[in-house]
Structure formats: C-alpha cells, structure tokens
Write an enzyme that holds these catalytic residues in place. Structure first.
Site, PDB file in Angstrom:
ATOM      1  N   THR A   1      47.333  31.970  34.123  1.00  0.00           N
ATOM      2  CA  THR A   1      48.684  32.280  33.630  1.00  0.00           C
ATOM      3  C   THR A   1      48.586  32.800  32.192  1.00  0.00           C
ATOM      4  O   THR A   1      47.586  32.554  31.497  1.00  0.00           O
ATOM      5  CB  THR A   1      49.564  31.011  33.610  1.00  0.00           C
ATOM      6  OG1 THR A   1      48.957  30.072  32.707  1.00  0.00           O
ATOM      7  CG2 THR A   1      49.693  30.385  34.990  1.00  0.00           C
TER       8      THR A   1
ATOM      9  N   ARG B   1      39.914  39.714  34.231  1.00  0.00           N
ATOM     10  CA  ARG B   1      41.287  39.797  33.709  1.00  0.00           C
ATOM     11  C   ARG B   1      41.570  41.189  33.156  1.00  0.00           C
ATOM     12  O   ARG B   1      42.725  41.571  33.001  1.00  0.00           O
ATOM     13  CB  ARG B   1      41.478  38.738  32.618  1.00  0.00           C
ATOM     14  CG  ARG B   1      41.597  37.352  33.203  1.00  0.00           C
ATOM     15  CD  ARG B   1      41.539  36.246  32.194  1.00  0.00           C
ATOM     16  NE  ARG B   1      41.654  34.970  32.873  1.00  0.00           N
ATOM     17  CZ  ARG B   1      41.045  33.853  32.505  1.00  0.00           C
ATOM     18  NH1 ARG B   1      40.271  33.846  31.444  1.00  0.00           N
ATOM     19  NH2 ARG B   1      41.207  32.744  33.192  1.00  0.00           N
TER      20      ARG B   1
ATOM     21  N   TRP C   1      46.291  30.164  47.280  1.00  0.00           N
ATOM     22  CA  TRP C   1      46.616  31.435  46.598  1.00  0.00           C
ATOM     23  C   TRP C   1      45.409  32.364  46.574  1.00  0.00           C
ATOM     24  O   TRP C   1      45.142  32.990  45.549  1.00  0.00           O
ATOM     25  CB  TRP C   1      47.113  31.223  45.159  1.00  0.00           C
ATOM     26  CG  TRP C   1      48.133  30.163  44.957  1.00  0.00           C
ATOM     27  CD1 TRP C   1      48.017  29.049  44.189  1.00  0.00           C
ATOM     28  CD2 TRP C   1      49.449  30.115  45.533  1.00  0.00           C
ATOM     29  NE1 TRP C   1      49.164  28.304  44.251  1.00  0.00           N
ATOM     30  CE2 TRP C   1      50.064  28.933  45.068  1.00  0.00           C
ATOM     31  CE3 TRP C   1      50.175  30.947  46.408  1.00  0.00           C
ATOM     32  CZ2 TRP C   1      51.357  28.565  45.434  1.00  0.00           C
ATOM     33  CZ3 TRP C   1      51.453  30.571  46.756  1.00  0.00           C
ATOM     34  CH2 TRP C   1      52.034  29.401  46.274  1.00  0.00           C
TER      35      TRP C   1
ATOM     36  N   GLU D   1      44.964  35.118  38.005  1.00  0.00           N
ATOM     37  CA  GLU D   1      43.747  35.155  37.155  1.00  0.00           C
ATOM     38  C   GLU D   1      43.980  34.428  35.821  1.00  0.00           C
ATOM     39  O   GLU D   1      43.467  34.837  34.768  1.00  0.00           O
ATOM     40  CB  GLU D   1      43.262  36.593  36.973  1.00  0.00           C
ATOM     41  CG  GLU D   1      42.913  37.197  38.322  1.00  0.00           C
ATOM     42  CD  GLU D   1      41.807  38.202  38.293  1.00  0.00           C
ATOM     43  OE1 GLU D   1      40.929  38.111  37.416  1.00  0.00           O
ATOM     44  OE2 GLU D   1      41.799  39.073  39.178  1.00  0.00           O
TER      45      GLU D   1
ATOM     46  N   GLY E   1      45.632  24.545  39.328  1.00  0.00           N
ATOM     47  CA  GLY E   1      45.402  25.974  39.087  1.00  0.00           C
ATOM     48  C   GLY E   1      44.899  26.172  37.677  1.00  0.00           C
ATOM     49  O   GLY E   1      43.731  26.509  37.455  1.00  0.00           O
TER      50      GLY E   1
ATOM     51  N   GLN F   1      71.365  56.880  21.853  1.00  0.00           N
ATOM     52  CA  GLN F   1      70.303  56.147  21.152  1.00  0.00           C
ATOM     53  C   GLN F   1      69.968  54.818  21.841  1.00  0.00           C
ATOM     54  O   GLN F   1      68.813  54.374  21.807  1.00  0.00           O
ATOM     55  CB  GLN F   1      70.739  55.894  19.708  1.00  0.00           C
ATOM     56  CG  GLN F   1      69.566  55.864  18.770  1.00  0.00           C
ATOM     57  CD  GLN F   1      70.003  55.764  17.322  1.00  0.00           C
ATOM     58  OE1 GLN F   1      70.888  54.988  16.969  1.00  0.00           O
ATOM     59  NE2 GLN F   1      69.394  56.552  16.480  1.00  0.00           N
TER      60      GLN F   1
ATOM     61  N   ASP G   1      36.560  36.048  32.584  1.00  0.00           N
ATOM     62  CA  ASP G   1      36.511  36.756  31.300  1.00  0.00           C
ATOM     63  C   ASP G   1      36.462  38.275  31.512  1.00  0.00           C
ATOM     64  O   ASP G   1      36.922  39.047  30.684  1.00  0.00           O
ATOM     65  CB  ASP G   1      35.265  36.358  30.492  1.00  0.00           C
ATOM     66  CG  ASP G   1      35.332  34.925  29.970  1.00  0.00           C
ATOM     67  OD1 ASP G   1      36.441  34.383  29.850  1.00  0.00           O
ATOM     68  OD2 ASP G   1      34.248  34.354  29.696  1.00  0.00           O
TER      69      ASP G   1
ATOM     70  N   ILE H   1      68.244  50.835  32.756  1.00  0.00           N
ATOM     71  CA  ILE H   1      68.584  52.248  32.558  1.00  0.00           C
ATOM     72  C   ILE H   1      69.141  52.863  33.845  1.00  0.00           C
ATOM     73  O   ILE H   1      70.037  53.686  33.818  1.00  0.00           O
ATOM     74  CB  ILE H   1      67.346  53.020  32.020  1.00  0.00           C
ATOM     75  CG1 ILE H   1      67.064  52.578  30.574  1.00  0.00           C
ATOM     76  CG2 ILE H   1      67.549  54.533  32.092  1.00  0.00           C
ATOM     77  CD1 ILE H   1      65.724  53.045  30.017  1.00  0.00           C
TER      78      ILE H   1
HETATM   79  N1  COS Z   1      34.232  31.840  29.082  1.00  0.00           N
HETATM   80  C1  COS Z   1      33.020  31.264  29.177  1.00  0.00           C
HETATM   81  N2  COS Z   1      32.832  29.927  29.188  1.00  0.00           N
HETATM   82  C2  COS Z   1      33.928  29.149  29.074  1.00  0.00           C
HETATM   83  C3  COS Z   1      35.227  29.684  28.977  1.00  0.00           C
HETATM   84  C4  COS Z   1      35.355  31.090  28.973  1.00  0.00           C
HETATM   85  N3  COS Z   1      36.538  31.704  28.911  1.00  0.00           N
HETATM   86  N4  COS Z   1      36.119  28.675  28.904  1.00  0.00           N
HETATM   87  C5  COS Z   1      35.401  27.535  28.935  1.00  0.00           C
HETATM   88  N5  COS Z   1      34.083  27.831  29.054  1.00  0.00           N
HETATM   89  C6  COS Z   1      32.978  26.877  29.121  1.00  0.00           C
HETATM   90  C7  COS Z   1      32.922  26.000  27.891  1.00  0.00           C
HETATM   91  O1  COS Z   1      32.120  26.596  26.893  1.00  0.00           O
HETATM   92  C8  COS Z   1      32.292  24.742  28.431  1.00  0.00           C
HETATM   93  O2  COS Z   1      30.903  24.914  28.583  1.00  0.00           O
HETATM   94  P1  COS Z   1      29.828  23.777  28.083  1.00  0.00           P
HETATM   95  O3  COS Z   1      29.986  22.632  29.009  1.00  0.00           O
HETATM   96  O4  COS Z   1      28.529  24.481  28.216  1.00  0.00           O
HETATM   97  O5  COS Z   1      30.226  23.459  26.670  1.00  0.00           O
HETATM   98  C9  COS Z   1      32.863  24.641  29.822  1.00  0.00           C
HETATM   99  O6  COS Z   1      33.211  25.983  30.206  1.00  0.00           O
HETATM  100  C10 COS Z   1      34.063  23.746  29.911  1.00  0.00           C
HETATM  101  O7  COS Z   1      34.992  24.160  28.963  1.00  0.00           O
HETATM  102  P2  COS Z   1      36.290  23.357  28.576  1.00  0.00           P
HETATM  103  O8  COS Z   1      35.980  21.910  28.391  1.00  0.00           O
HETATM  104  O9  COS Z   1      36.918  24.097  27.452  1.00  0.00           O
HETATM  105  O10 COS Z   1      37.162  23.512  29.909  1.00  0.00           O
HETATM  106  P3  COS Z   1      38.635  23.041  30.232  1.00  0.00           P
HETATM  107  O11 COS Z   1      38.592  22.147  31.393  1.00  0.00           O
HETATM  108  O12 COS Z   1      39.309  22.581  28.972  1.00  0.00           O
HETATM  109  O13 COS Z   1      39.333  24.411  30.742  1.00  0.00           O
HETATM  110  C11 COS Z   1      40.354  26.585  30.658  1.00  0.00           C
HETATM  111  C12 COS Z   1      39.310  25.612  30.086  1.00  0.00           C
HETATM  112  C13 COS Z   1      41.786  26.111  30.481  1.00  0.00           C
HETATM  113  C14 COS Z   1      40.159  27.867  29.837  1.00  0.00           C
HETATM  114  C15 COS Z   1      40.046  26.842  32.160  1.00  0.00           C
HETATM  115  O14 COS Z   1      40.349  25.711  32.934  1.00  0.00           O
HETATM  116  C16 COS Z   1      40.767  28.026  32.725  1.00  0.00           C
HETATM  117  O15 COS Z   1      40.387  29.169  32.494  1.00  0.00           O
HETATM  118  N6  COS Z   1      41.822  27.802  33.523  1.00  0.00           N
HETATM  119  C17 COS Z   1      42.527  28.855  34.218  1.00  0.00           C
HETATM  120  C18 COS Z   1      41.860  29.105  35.520  1.00  0.00           C
HETATM  121  C19 COS Z   1      42.294  30.384  36.124  1.00  0.00           C
HETATM  122  O16 COS Z   1      42.266  31.442  35.499  1.00  0.00           O
HETATM  123  N7  COS Z   1      42.679  30.354  37.388  1.00  0.00           N
HETATM  124  C20 COS Z   1      43.045  31.497  38.133  1.00  0.00           C
HETATM  125  C21 COS Z   1      42.269  31.472  39.390  1.00  0.00           C
HETATM  126  S1  COS Z   1      41.764  33.011  39.929  1.00  0.00           S
HETATM  127  S2  COS Z   1      43.389  33.873  40.609  1.00  0.00           S
END
Ligand code: COS
Length: 384
Positions: free
Chosen positions: A367, A244, A157, A365, A132, A280, A241, A339
C-alpha cells in the site's frame, strides 16, 4: 556531460512497438474485457508474438534480458490503454523476479525457459487472508519432510495465479522466527493439493485475474526452493524493491490517458459560448494534471535507472515512484471525470474506468502507506 535524458534507438523502437500495440490492439477491447471480467488471453498471445511478454528473462534462458527502464517504457504504453490488462504481464514479471534474484542456473533454465517458448505467465504469492502489509506475519506452513516441503495454507489476492505455469509461494517453517523463518518455493500449477478460487466483484482492473490460492498438503521438492531456508523474506523484499517501478509506470500511463481525454473533451465541449478549455478553472486542472504526469514520469525513469545500475537508492526511489505516480494518476482520473461532468460518470467515456483501475495501484505491491514506511525508514537511518 554524463546527465542524459534521451532514449537509445532501441528504446525508441520499443516505445513505438508498445504504443502501436496499445492503441491498436488493447485500447479498443479494454472495456469489453473489463465488463465481461474475462482474461484477455488473445491479447497475452499477441503480446508474446511481438516479443513484449516476460521481457526480463535473460538471453541465456531464451529471453530478451531487458531492464527496468525498458519495462517502464512498455508499462506506460500498456497502462495508457488498459491498466487491467497491463497487470497481467506486470504480475508475471513479479513472479519471474525472485527467480532472477535467487534462482540458481538450473532453476532459471527450468522455470524461465518455458515462459519464452509459448505465451505463459508466472505469479507471486506473499499476501494471505489475514496479513498483507505485515508480510513477515504469514501463516502458510512449509514443513520440511526429507527431500521436500509440505505446504499448507491460503494465499490471497494473487494476480495471475490460476493462469500461471507456476507461482513463487512464500511460507514459514517456523512462525516464531518471523521474517527469518520464511522460505520461497516455486509451486507448479498442477501439483496435487493446489487449487484456486477466482475473486469476483473487483471495482476495476477486471480483465486481470485475481485468485485465492489454497495449498493442502502440497509436496514441493527441495530443488524448487529459491535461495536458502530463511532467505524467503529478503527475496520478497528485494523483488518488490524492483517491481514497484512498473506499477509506477502503469500509473504514468493512466495519468497520460486522463490528461489526453480531458484535454480533448475540454476543447470540444462548449459552455457560456466558448470551449470550456478557455476557462481558467479547467486550465488549472489540466495544468495540474500535466505537472503531476511530467514529474511522475521523470521520477519513475530515475527509479528504473537506479535499479538497473544496482544502486541501493532504488529501494526508496521505487517506493516514492510507486506512491507518487499512483496518487497523481488517481487525482488525474478524478479531475478528468470532473471536466467531463455527467458524461465522465458513465461508461460511454473512458475516464470512469481510469479511476476504478488506478485505485488498485495505490494498494497492490505494498500500500502507499507501506511505501511511506520505507521512505521514512530511509530518512531515519540516512538523513542526519
Ligand atoms: N529491501 C530489502 N530488504 C529489506 C527491505 C527492503 N525494502 N525491507 C526490509 N528488508 C530486510 C531488512 O533489512 C531485514 O533484514 P535483516 O534481517 O538482514 O536485517 C529484514 O528484511 C526484515 O526487515 P524488517 O524487520 O524491517 O521487516 P518488517 O517486518 O518490519 O517489515 C515492511 C518491513 C513493512 C517494509 C514489509 O513487511 C513490507 O514490505 N510489507 C509490504 C508487503 C507488500 O508489499 N505486499 C504486497 C504483496 S505483493 S502484491
């Protein structure tokens, strides 16, 4: 003079419309749908009829083309009435957003217009049973065969999935490539090999349908791919982005409801010869709830405003808004129960449901721990 906190005439009208619908149509039936664990299709239909379903679809595709500020206005009202119900239109926008971000003109017309012609939903499938937070570790395979992909794997999910016309599925054509191997595909509900298992026993938000989505040799044509092969992960991140921010808005709605219910009860309930709001200990709880509510609302609007302007600061702002609003809303619901005393712990009053519902806002979306990862990355990169 550029700083202006006022809403436009249209936004005030939108707020009134959403508030009336939330109070008159949603709030009275919220507990019933939650108890029956039933999808409130009647409410989805009514939301469609008043024009508040799938509001981000552009005008050229038959929609209203509203922005995130407007989604936040609607989200606070629906979250106030029933966070479980609000998750349904919110998750539909989560499905629509990748099409808005990466779809070409033909895809926008093909996938989005049908969602404006009847009460219909979209969905978004990123998480899997075994991953996830580490979204790039997904295992669902997309094998390219001629002019189509063959999908195999399980998504987990997934809000709306079995109810949605189509779901944006994220899959890998090469797991070794991690995020560079991800592809985003629009998968229609009735494709051969697609099946769903409804997830039962959720703590809250039980009106919102959540599914496991099983993909067995599902053929998806190339023209259903959003963006290029390998762009899927980026599309998912760019989507989250933005989306959320409505999670934060729903949380603000829950926090407002918790404050209203707690204040009402504290004025009515007497102890030691006077209403408990005169103590209070109660006043400080209510004041803290209001401090959280006002700051979360303000910041949520700010994040939406940044996103609507295409300002890259919305990446960390949406993470802050989502984490902060869902946390102050959880605390507000918790204090509202306190309350209410024993009455807060039973289903005769709405406050126990607020707590059960809003717990999920700290999880889905991304954690709140992941939101902090996003904020910390910004600090590391940009704060000297
Ligand atoms: N917005 C835009 N681009 C993003 C970004 C963001 N918030 N986060 C990462 N990226 C981009 C990076 O810039 C990178 O791009 P390049 O290859 O062009 O450099 C690429 O994505 C990979 O980034 P990174 O190596 O940082 O990815 P990670 O595997 O370390 O993961 C997180 C980053 C933890 C932020 C990501 O896995 C995440 O958001 N996880 C949560 C997922 C989620 O929200 N799930 C809910 C499902 S929907 S209910």
């Amino acid at each position: 003079m550029a700083l202006d906190f006022s809403l436009t005439e249209e936004q005030i009208e939108l707020q009134k419309l959403a508030r009336r619908f939330a109070r008159e149509q949603v709030a009275p039936v919220a507990r019933e749908y939650d108890e029956k664990e039933e999808v409130p299709w009647l409410l989805v239909e009514k939301l469609y009829e008043i024009g508040l379903l799938n509001v981000s679809i552009p005008e050229e595709n038959g929609g209203l083309g509203l922005g995130l500020v407007e989604e936040v206005i609607i989200g606070e009202e629906l979250g106030w009435a029933d966070m479980g119900f609000y998750t349904i239109p919110m998750a539909s926008e989560l499905g629509i957003t990748p099409v808005l971000i990466a779809g070409n003109a033909e895809q926008k017309e093909r996938f989005l217009r049908p969602l404006t012609e009847k009460p219909a939903l979209a969905a978004f499938a990123l998480s899997e049973p075994g991953n996830g937070s580490d979204a790039a570790a997904l295992k669902t395979r997309a094998e390219r065969v001629g002019d189509h992909y063959v999908l195999n794997g399980t998504k987990m999910w997934i809000s709306n999935a079995a109810e949605a016309e189509w779901t944006v599925v994220f899959a890998t054509f090469d797991p070794e490539l991690r995020h560079k191997g991800v592809v985003a595909l629009v998968v229609e509900r009735d494709r051969d090999g697609v099946s769903f298992n409804k997830i039962h026993g959720k703590m809250g938000q039980r009106a919102a349908p959540t599914h496991e989505m099983v993909l067995e040799d599902v053929k998806v044509p190339l023209e259903n791919r959003l963006g290029e092969e390998g762009e899927g992960f980026k599309i998912a991140m760019l989507t989250l982005d933005k989306t959320r921010i409505p999670v934060a808005a729903g949380s603000v709605g829950v926090a407002r409801r918790a404050l209203e219910e707690a204040a009402k009860y504290a004025k009515e309930r007497e102890a030691f010869g006077r209403p408990i709001i005169d103590f209070q200990a109660i006043q400080f709880k209510l004041a803290d709830m209001m401090i959280g509510l006002e700051t979360a609302r303000m910041y949520t609007y700010y994040a939406a405003w940044l996103a609507d302007r295409g300002d890259p600061r919305h990446i960390y702002a949406s993470a802050i808004a989502k984490a902060y609003a869902s946390e102050i809303a959880f605390d507000a619901a918790n204090e509202a129960i306190q309350i209410h005393g024993g009455y807060g712990y039973v289903s005769d009053f709405p406050v126990e449901k607020l707590l059960r519902d809003v717990k999920l806002n700290q999880i889905y979306e991304g954690t709140n721990e992941i939101q902090r990862v996003i904020v910390a990355r910004h600090i590391k990169k940009n704060i000297p």
